[in-house]
Design a protein around this motif. Sequence first.
Motif, short mmCIF file in Angstrom:
data_model
loop_
_atom_site.label_atom_id
_atom_site.label_comp_id
_atom_site.label_asym_id
_atom_site.label_seq_id
_atom_site.Cartn_x
_atom_site.Cartn_y
_atom_site.Cartn_z
N MET A 148 0.83 -1.21 0.00
CA MET A 148 0.00 0.00 0.00
C MET A 148 0.86 1.25 0.00
N TYR A 149 0.47 2.24 -0.83
CA TYR A 149 1.05 3.58 -0.79
C TYR A 149 0.04 4.48 -0.07
N TYR A 150 0.57 5.36 0.77
CA TYR A 150 -0.30 6.25 1.56
C TYR A 150 0.31 7.65 1.60
N TRP A 151 -0.52 8.66 1.31
CA TRP A 151 -0.08 10.04 1.47
C TRP A 151 -1.28 10.98 1.50
N GLN A 152 -1.03 12.20 1.97
CA GLN A 152 -2.02 13.27 1.99
C GLN A 152 -1.58 14.32 0.99
N GLN A 153 -2.52 14.82 0.18
CA GLN A 153 -2.17 15.80 -0.85
C GLN A 153 -3.12 16.98 -0.81
N GLY A 154 -2.54 18.18 -0.76
CA GLY A 154 -3.35 19.39 -0.71
C GLY A 154 -3.67 19.95 -2.07
N ARG A 155 -4.71 20.75 -2.10
CA ARG A 155 -5.11 21.39 -3.35
C ARG A 155 -4.00 22.28 -3.90
N ASP A 156 -3.17 22.79 -2.99
CA ASP A 156 -2.07 23.66 -3.38
C ASP A 156 -0.81 22.89 -3.75
N GLY A 157 -0.88 21.55 -3.76
CA GLY A 157 0.27 20.73 -4.13
C GLY A 157 1.07 20.20 -2.96
N TYR A 158 0.77 20.71 -1.77
CA TYR A 158 1.48 20.25 -0.57
C TYR A 158 1.19 18.76 -0.32
N THR A 159 2.21 18.01 0.09
CA THR A 159 2.01 16.60 0.41
C THR A 159 2.72 16.24 1.71
N THR A 160 2.20 15.21 2.37
CA THR A 160 2.84 14.64 3.54
C THR A 160 2.37 13.20 3.69
N SER A 161 3.16 12.38 4.33
CA SER A 161 2.74 11.00 4.60
C SER A 161 2.88 10.69 6.09
N GLU A 162 2.92 11.73 6.91
CA GLU A 162 3.11 11.54 8.35
C GLU A 162 1.90 10.89 9.01
N GLN A 189 -6.89 22.88 1.68
CA GLN A 189 -7.81 21.76 1.56
C GLN A 189 -7.02 20.56 1.06
N SER A 190 -7.34 19.38 1.56
CA SER A 190 -6.54 18.22 1.17
C SER A 190 -7.35 16.94 1.21
N VAL A 191 -6.76 15.91 0.58
CA VAL A 191 -7.37 14.59 0.54
C VAL A 191 -6.31 13.56 0.94
N ILE A 192 -6.78 12.37 1.31
CA ILE A 192 -5.89 11.30 1.75
C ILE A 192 -6.02 10.15 0.78
N LEU A 193 -4.89 9.65 0.30
CA LEU A 193 -4.86 8.58 -0.70
C LEU A 193 -4.35 7.28 -0.08
N ARG A 194 -5.03 6.19 -0.38
CA ARG A 194 -4.57 4.85 -0.05
C ARG A 194 -4.70 4.02 -1.33
N ILE A 195 -3.59 3.59 -1.88
CA ILE A 195 -3.59 2.85 -3.15
C ILE A 195 -2.84 1.55 -2.92
N TYR A 196 -3.50 0.42 -3.21
CA TYR A 196 -2.91 -0.85 -2.79
C TYR A 196 -3.39 -2.03 -3.62
N THR A 197 -2.67 -3.13 -3.45
CA THR A 197 -3.04 -4.39 -4.10
C THR A 197 -2.51 -5.54 -3.26
N GLY A 198 -3.02 -6.73 -3.52
CA GLY A 198 -2.54 -7.93 -2.85
C GLY A 198 -1.72 -8.78 -3.81
N PHE A 199 -0.85 -9.61 -3.28
CA PHE A 199 -0.09 -10.54 -4.12
C PHE A 199 0.30 -11.76 -3.31
N ASN A 200 0.61 -12.83 -4.04
CA ASN A 200 1.04 -14.08 -3.42
C ASN A 200 2.50 -14.32 -3.79
N GLU A 201 3.32 -14.59 -2.82
CA GLU A 201 4.75 -14.79 -3.09
C GLU A 201 5.02 -15.99 -4.00
#
Length: 221
Positions: A138-152, A177-189
């Motif tokens: 999973m990738y996780y981060w917060q992104q603002g309308r003004d381009g600001y980002t953080t993943s804290e 103003q900002s949004v939070i992104l969670r982008i992910y997938t599953g896999f089998n080794e």
Amino acid sequence: MTKRLFIQMSAIVGVTAALSIFSQKRLEWAGGWFPNISTTIGSWEGTNQPVSQETLSILGFPRASSVAFSNGTGDSVLATLVTAGPFENFHDPTVCVGGTGVWEFTSLREFPLDGPGSALVRAMIFRNRNEPKVRIIMYYWQQGRDGYTTSEPMMGNFRDLPARLRTGYGALVLGRQSVILRIYTGFNEDEDSTGLNAQRGVHEISRNVYRELLKAGKSGE
């Protein structure tokens, strides 16, 4: 209780109350931006899916969207976007996924998503406790309308307080103003021993969503 101790305790209570008010006030503004996620990204085609009521409840009922992507070869990636409002929206994946009892948080890496100076994302891997070869990336981060980002992380403990204050300041004082992104997938080794194929899909979708949101913010959408 000595007078000095009373003054110190009163100051702590006062600061705590002020921080609480500060956090609440910023909520009215922070969640106002709700951009769309494109359903076509390169060879990936996406389908809009409703976000479950259970998930919305955990996250404090934000505005939310979810797109399930497929590239026609059996690979799939899920992208979710929620508005940044109450701090419940910031439910950290290491807690909400790792705390289910099914998935165990195993590794973490932070890096710029689209080259130097771009969004710093957290890439996390979770292992299924019952089927250890089954993983989630999973990738996780917060992104603002003004381009600001953080993943804290901002789960509310003292360790996360500086990040919460920065987010509150950004929304209340800077009007961010900002949004939070969670982008992910599953896999089998057994099928993807290193997880690189799974990561390629997550990375491609994440990078394009990041770019889309930059454009949307600049255009005022």
